[in-house]
Enzyme design. Structure first.
Site, PDB file in Angstrom:
ATOM      1  N   VAL A  16     -31.150  43.374   2.237  1.00 30.27           N
ATOM      2  CA  VAL A  16     -29.975  43.976   0.487  1.00 30.27           C
ATOM      3  C   VAL A  16     -28.739  44.088   1.343  1.00 30.27           C
ATOM      4  O   VAL A  16     -27.539  43.344   0.778  1.00 30.27           O
ATOM      5  CB  VAL A  16     -30.924  44.747  -0.998  1.00 30.27           C
ATOM      6  N   SER A  42     -28.814  51.630  14.796  1.00 33.99           N
ATOM      7  CA  SER A  42     -27.716  50.985  14.411  1.00 33.99           C
ATOM      8  C   SER A  42     -26.538  51.623  14.301  1.00 33.99           C
ATOM      9  O   SER A  42     -25.502  50.562  14.558  1.00 33.99           O
ATOM     10  CB  SER A  42     -27.798  50.489  13.158  1.00 33.99           C
ATOM     11  N   ARG A 101     -35.082  55.042 -11.548  1.00 32.81           N
ATOM     12  CA  ARG A 101     -34.829  54.010 -12.276  1.00 32.81           C
ATOM     13  C   ARG A 101     -35.250  55.271 -13.729  1.00 32.81           C
ATOM     14  O   ARG A 101     -34.662  54.314 -14.398  1.00 32.81           O
ATOM     15  CB  ARG A 101     -35.244  53.208 -11.725  1.00 32.81           C
ATOM     16  N   CYS A 130     -35.958  43.608  -8.983  1.00 29.41           N
ATOM     17  CA  CYS A 130     -35.601  42.700  -8.869  1.00 29.41           C
ATOM     18  C   CYS A 130     -36.164  41.374  -9.882  1.00 29.41           C
ATOM     19  O   CYS A 130     -35.487  40.883 -10.979  1.00 29.41           O
ATOM     20  CB  CYS A 130     -35.617  41.611  -7.865  1.00 29.41           C
ATOM     21  N   GLY A 161     -38.083  39.882  -0.430  1.00 29.11           N
ATOM     22  CA  GLY A 161     -38.199  40.549  -1.508  1.00 29.11           C
ATOM     23  C   GLY A 161     -39.105  41.223  -0.136  1.00 29.11           C
ATOM     24  O   GLY A 161     -38.496  42.784  -0.944  1.00 29.11           O
ATOM     25  N   HIS A 243     -37.163  34.593  -6.659  1.00 24.58           N
ATOM     26  CA  HIS A 243     -38.454  34.912  -7.410  1.00 24.58           C
ATOM     27  C   HIS A 243     -38.443  33.532  -8.408  1.00 24.58           C
ATOM     28  O   HIS A 243     -37.134  33.442  -9.442  1.00 24.58           O
ATOM     29  CB  HIS A 243     -38.474  36.103  -7.475  1.00 24.58           C
ATOM     30  N   ASN A 316     -33.755  36.801  -5.450  1.00 25.63           N
ATOM     31  CA  ASN A 316     -33.822  38.082  -5.602  1.00 25.63           C
ATOM     32  C   ASN A 316     -32.598  38.918  -4.992  1.00 25.63           C
ATOM     33  O   ASN A 316     -32.798  40.290  -5.666  1.00 25.63           O
ATOM     34  CB  ASN A 316     -35.403  38.365  -5.301  1.00 25.63           C
TER      35      ASN A 316
HETATM   36  P1  NAP Z   1     -34.416  45.773   5.561  1.00 27.53           P
HETATM   37  O1  NAP Z   1     -34.276  44.898   5.542  1.00 27.53           O
HETATM   38  O2  NAP Z   1     -36.039  46.705   5.981  1.00 27.53           O
HETATM   39  O3  NAP Z   1     -33.067  47.050   5.487  1.00 27.53           O
HETATM   40  C1  NAP Z   1     -33.642  49.025   5.583  1.00 27.53           C
HETATM   41  C2  NAP Z   1     -32.489  49.027   5.673  1.00 27.53           C
HETATM   42  O4  NAP Z   1     -32.118  50.355   5.621  1.00 27.53           O
HETATM   43  C3  NAP Z   1     -31.455  48.937   7.059  1.00 27.53           C
HETATM   44  O5  NAP Z   1     -30.144  48.508   6.973  1.00 27.53           O
HETATM   45  C4  NAP Z   1     -31.908  50.440   7.454  1.00 27.53           C
HETATM   46  O6  NAP Z   1     -31.303  50.852   8.874  1.00 27.53           O
HETATM   47  C5  NAP Z   1     -31.913  51.488   6.733  1.00 27.53           C
HETATM   48  N1  NAP Z   1     -32.507  53.099   7.232  1.00 27.53           N
HETATM   49  C6  NAP Z   1     -34.347  52.776   7.368  1.00 27.53           C
HETATM   50  N2  NAP Z   1     -34.645  54.029   7.654  1.00 27.53           N
HETATM   51  C7  NAP Z   1     -32.932  54.872   7.360  1.00 27.53           C
HETATM   52  C8  NAP Z   1     -32.852  55.888   7.898  1.00 27.53           C
HETATM   53  N3  NAP Z   1     -33.534  56.760   8.461  1.00 27.53           N
HETATM   54  N4  NAP Z   1     -31.305  56.208   7.824  1.00 27.53           N
HETATM   55  C9  NAP Z   1     -30.645  55.555   6.858  1.00 27.53           C
HETATM   56  N5  NAP Z   1     -30.617  54.224   7.291  1.00 27.53           N
HETATM   57  C10 NAP Z   1     -31.754  53.808   7.139  1.00 27.53           C
HETATM   58  O7  NAP Z   1     -35.193  46.241   3.802  1.00 27.53           O
HETATM   59  P2  NAP Z   1     -34.424  46.001   2.294  1.00 27.53           P
HETATM   60  O8  NAP Z   1     -35.104  44.528   1.745  1.00 27.53           O
HETATM   61  O9  NAP Z   1     -33.002  45.518   2.961  1.00 27.53           O
HETATM   62  O10 NAP Z   1     -34.627  46.616   1.367  1.00 27.53           O
HETATM   63  C11 NAP Z   1     -33.693  48.223   1.237  1.00 27.53           C
HETATM   64  C12 NAP Z   1     -34.091  49.014   0.436  1.00 27.53           C
HETATM   65  O11 NAP Z   1     -33.651  48.344  -0.368  1.00 27.53           O
HETATM   66  C13 NAP Z   1     -35.919  48.689  -0.676  1.00 27.53           C
HETATM   67  O12 NAP Z   1     -36.525  49.733  -0.032  1.00 27.53           O
HETATM   68  C14 NAP Z   1     -35.841  48.631  -1.419  1.00 27.53           C
HETATM   69  O13 NAP Z   1     -35.948  50.149  -1.985  1.00 27.53           O
HETATM   70  C15 NAP Z   1     -34.299  48.370  -2.537  1.00 27.53           C
HETATM   71  N6  NAP Z   1     -34.877  46.723  -2.748  1.00 27.53           N
HETATM   72  C16 NAP Z   1     -34.401  46.617  -3.934  1.00 27.53           C
HETATM   73  C17 NAP Z   1     -35.045  45.742  -4.602  1.00 27.53           C
HETATM   74  C18 NAP Z   1     -35.028  45.460  -5.767  1.00 27.53           C
HETATM   75  O14 NAP Z   1     -35.882  44.791  -6.598  1.00 27.53           O
HETATM   76  N7  NAP Z   1     -33.714  45.465  -6.500  1.00 27.53           N
HETATM   77  C19 NAP Z   1     -34.960  43.901  -3.742  1.00 27.53           C
HETATM   78  C20 NAP Z   1     -35.384  44.480  -2.584  1.00 27.53           C
HETATM   79  C21 NAP Z   1     -35.311  46.028  -1.893  1.00 27.53           C
HETATM   80  P3  NAP Z   1     -31.574  50.163  10.480  1.00 27.53           P
HETATM   81  O15 NAP Z   1     -31.885  48.804  10.280  1.00 27.53           O
HETATM   82  O16 NAP Z   1     -30.813  51.519  10.934  1.00 27.53           O
HETATM   83  O17 NAP Z   1     -33.639  50.461  10.201  1.00 27.53           O
HETATM   84  O1  3JN Z   2     -41.110  43.252  -3.276  1.00 26.86           O
HETATM   85  C1  3JN Z   2     -40.387  42.440  -3.889  1.00 26.86           C
HETATM   86  O2  3JN Z   2     -39.952  41.586  -4.233  1.00 26.86           O
HETATM   87  C2  3JN Z   2     -38.786  43.793  -4.521  1.00 26.86           C
HETATM   88  C3  3JN Z   2     -39.376  44.651  -3.052  1.00 26.86           C
HETATM   89  C4  3JN Z   2     -38.650  45.614  -3.976  1.00 26.86           C
HETATM   90  C5  3JN Z   2     -38.524  47.110  -3.815  1.00 26.86           C
HETATM   91  C6  3JN Z   2     -39.007  47.101  -2.323  1.00 26.86           C
HETATM   92  C7  3JN Z   2     -39.558  48.108  -1.742  1.00 26.86           C
HETATM   93  C8  3JN Z   2     -39.249  49.158  -1.604  1.00 26.86           C
HETATM   94  C9  3JN Z   2     -38.789  48.181  -4.058  1.00 26.86           C
HETATM   95  C10 3JN Z   2     -38.162  48.571  -5.398  1.00 26.86           C
HETATM   96  O3  3JN Z   2     -36.551  48.158  -5.436  1.00 26.86           O
HETATM   97  O4  3JN Z   2     -38.832  48.757  -5.984  1.00 26.86           O
HETATM   98  C11 3JN Z   2     -39.033  49.097  -3.436  1.00 26.86           C
HETATM   99  C12 3JN Z   2     -38.528  51.047  -4.101  1.00 26.86           C
HETATM  100  O5  3JN Z   2     -37.270  51.025  -4.233  1.00 26.86           O
HETATM  101  O6  3JN Z   2     -39.534  50.895  -4.347  1.00 26.86           O
END
Ligand code: NAP
Ligand code: 3JN
Length: 342
Positions: A16, A42, A101, A130, A161, A243, A316
């Site tokens: 994201v 990182s 939220r 999403c 996702g 999605h 998504n």
């Molecule tokens: P991802 O690809 O696994 O990326 C996770 C990010 O969080 C990486 O930049 C990681 O940094 C960082 N991180 C992990 N541990 C950390 C720490 N201790 N301190 C600082 N940064 C840290 O995951 P993603 O798919 O981008 O999703 C990330 C989050 O976005 C999800 O957990 C969820 O809450 C939210 N999300 C929301 C939606 C939605 O539906 N709106 C969809 C997808 C995700 P490093 O690379 O350094 O580990």
């Molecule tokens: O699974 C998907 O398609 C969307 C994932 C969203 C997600 C993944 C990990 C943690 C969320 C979210 O945005 O609801 C979370 C979270 O923040 O709870």
């Protein structure tokens, strides 16, 4: 010259976070300085921001001094800990996780649906899940016209996702199976290649999953109408990105498919893709990498008094996450809301 903003992206190295950096640059968001933040792992790596490269820094409690806007996408536990720290440092937080939220004092915003809810923010604004975002973009114009009573939604959610590692797992498992090797299962509870998993996130006591709970509660909050009954089944499918949702709607008043098509075509952020005679309908391979919410298969459900069925598809990672968050930031700029009430 109009105001420019210091913008932090928390989780800048993730799936994201990568989209957030691209979309901020693509849309010409007025950034005076971009501050990419991630874990210690990182720190020091160079990340793209438009044509520039910016050094990623470790997220610490001191990261937010002088920052105007912080887009968070590092998961709910990081958001719970760091969003209040950022807000107390005077920074407006747009949080992509589920951490805030359903908090009553935190607006949950989809700019096409409830932009005015942002007016009373207290420093933290939540970005919905999403699957909720793409659905409410399509529900809003229909609800305004004929009042939705009940929503039955089934999702077909892409592996992106779950993050970049899940995309790798789908590719690897597909190769393994095609080569006749047993697939290695690391990310999901079962094989995802050539399969569908009717589980997204953890199970709750009532037999639903957290993802399904999020869709129900978030939809009511964004639509500002607790009377809308929502029931969801969320399914992970072996699609890389985009999605899809099958949505059945019951309305208070009659709404013809033709009128629904007109309303959706006129709504911001929606592309109606609905020409069954030419085999045209929304598909994730078309939506992926683009901004709109695509709606098609608009037809009457004649098993109820005032029913319609829809098929809704969106990217998504873009509209479902990063794009919606950047649009919230744009809304804050447009409405002069980039300050934390004292
Ligand atoms: P991802 O690809 O696994 O990326 C996770 C990010 O969080 C990486 O930049 C990681 O940094 C960082 N991180 C992990 N541990 C950390 C720490 N201790 N301190 C600082 N940064 C840290 O995951 P993603 O798919 O981008 O999703 C990330 C989050 O976005 C999800 O957990 C969820 O809450 C939210 N999300 C929301 C939606 C939605 O539906 N709106 C969809 C997808 C995700 P490093 O690379 O350094 O580990
Ligand atoms: O699974 C998907 O398609 C969307 C994932 C969203 C997600 C993944 C990990 C943690 C969320 C979210 O945005 O609801 C979370 C979270 O923040 O709870």
């Amino acid at each position: 010259m109009s105001r420019q903003y210091r913008v932090a992206v928390v989780g800048a190295t993730g799936a994201v976070g990568h989209e957030m950096r691209s979309i901020l640059a693509e849309r010409g968001f007025p950034v005076s300085e971009l501050l990419p933040l991630a874990s210690r792992r990182s720190a020091g790596i160079e990340l793209e921001f438009g044509k520039e490269c910016v050094e990623c820094r470790e997220l610490t409690p001191d990261s937010f001094a002088g920052v105007d806007i912080a887009l968070f996408s590092a998961g709910a536990s990081i958001s719970r800990e760091y969003a209040p720290i950022a807000r107390d440092a005077g920074c407006v937080v747009v949080d992509n996780s589920s951490a805030w939220r359903v908090e009553p004092n935190v607006p949950l915003i989809v700019p096409e649906v409830n932009p005015h809810d942002a007016d009373t923010h207290q420093g933290i604004i939540a970005n919905p899940n999403c699957s909720t975002i793409q659905m409410v973009v399509a529900l809003k114009p229909l609800h305004d016209a004929a009042r939705i009573r009940r929503v039955v939604v089934s999702t077909y959610q892409a592996v992106s996702g779950t993050g970049a590692k899940a995309v790798t797992e789908l590719i690897r498992q597909s190769d393994e199976i095609l080569e006749g090797t047993p697939p290695l299962i690391e990310i999901y509870p079962h094989q995802i290649a050539f399969n569908c998993l009717p589980q997204i996130d953890a199970f709750l006591d009532d037999g639903s999953t957290k993802e399904e709970y999020k869709m129900v509660e978030e939809t009511k909050k964004i639509m500002g109408d607790d009377s809308i009954a929502v029931t969801a089944t969320c399914v992970r499918v072996p699609v890389y990105n985009g999605h899809s949702e099958s949505v059945n709607l019951e309305f208070e008043r009659d709404l013809s498919p033709e009128r629904a098509r007109d309303l959706l075509s006129a709504a911001r952020g929606i592309v109606v893709s609905d020409d069954p005679d030419s085999l045209i309908y929304p598909m994730p391979i078309v939506a992926s990498g683009t901004d709109p919410v695509y709606v098609g298969r608009i037809r009457r459900d004649s098993t109820v008094a005032h029913g319609l069925n829809l098929w809704i598809v969106a990217d998504n990672l873009r509209k479902g996450a990063a794009l919606n968050a950047v649009q919230i930031a744009e809304l804050l700029v447009e409405r002069d809301l980039v300050s934390v009430p004292g």
